[in-house]
Design an enzyme around this catalytic site. Structure first.
Site: not given
Length: 267
Positions: A22-23, A111, A115
């Site tokens: 799990d990142i 998003y 990012k």
């Protein structure tokens, strides 16, 4: 990405994905990197469901940003280089020309904002390579091309926006470009996409034609096809910096799409 590196004998690949890793679990991420101290850590993990990010900002921030910060810290500690994939959606789409790496980001969605924050975390690593790409599709996952072809095959009505421009990009081509940059020990921010530009409508029509399907696609404006997240109207990326360093010109988007559709029909 993994398949390309595994085919090359000089790379020893240690790949992890959910549920194995799990990142967003810092302890697990640090333990893995410390155990192997790799020269390169390539992060392709992301929450890419643009509309879902609008209502799940905490999750998007955890995956797209905070996890990258953890990777940056442990890569600096172990003297590795963090390779991080980012997106054209860090830009607002108001440009009249392709974006270069030095253009000021101005994301217009959750998003895009998460990012961009991930990019900032990545650049805090002592050695980092940030790759911005766009409109990516490839085997083994959800993407626009697969969605369109699935709906066309089922006979479902298709309405696709025709006023948003970008560069459709095959995931395998991104992997090739990343490997070329790594072989040159590159650092910094690079734009990497297939060549040329198209609208989502043009991409849909071309994919359907290549697949030999008979389906009409109604072109609509962004105002006619309202989504929870705003999209940039023009997010074409200038890949000149990459080409100048590597001497490699990525192929045009139509050629890459043709190969992808042909291969999926064979398989």
């Amino acid at each position: 990405m993994v398949a390309r590196f595994e085919r090359a004998s000089e790379w020893e690949v240690i790949a992890r994905d959910l549920p194995e890793l799990d990142i967003t679990d810092p302890s697990s991420v640090r333990d893995l990197v410390r155990a192997h101290s790799p020269r390169w850590v390539v992060n392709t993990a992301a929450m890419t469901q643009v509309d879902d990010c609008e209502t799940a900002e905490a999750q998007a921030r955890a995956v797209n940003a905070k996890a990258v910060g953890c990777l940056a810290e442990v890569c600096t500690e172990t003297n590795g280089t963090l390779v991080h994939l980012s997106t054209d959606y860090v830009f607002d789409g108001r440009s009249s020309r392709p974006y270069v790496e030095t253009d000021e980001p101005n994301p217009i969605s959750v998003y895009g904002r998460t990012k961009l924050l991930g990019e900032q975390y990545a650049r805090s690593a002592r050695r980092h390579l940030v790759i911005r790409t766009a409109w990516m599709y490839g085997p083994g996952g959800r993407n626009f091309v697969e969605t369109i072809l699935g709906r066309a095959a089922s006979g479902a009505p298709l309405r696709v926006v025709n006023d948003q421009f970008g560069s459709p990009t095959h995931a395998s081509d991104v992997a090739e470009c990343v490997e070329r940059l790594m072989r040159l020990d590159a650092e910094g921010v690079f734009h990497v996409t297939n060549g040329g530009e198209a609208t989502w409508h043009e991409l849909a029509c071309r994919a359907i034609a290549l697949a030999g399907l008979d389906a009409a696609v109604e072109p609509v404006t962004s105002e006619m096809y309202v989504t929870p997240a705003a999209r940039p109207r023009y997010s074409v990326l200038d890949c000149g910096k990459y080409v100048a360093l590597t001497g490699h010109q990525p192929r045009e988007w139509d050629a890459a799409l043709s190969e992808y559709v042909r291969d999926r029909r064979v398989s």
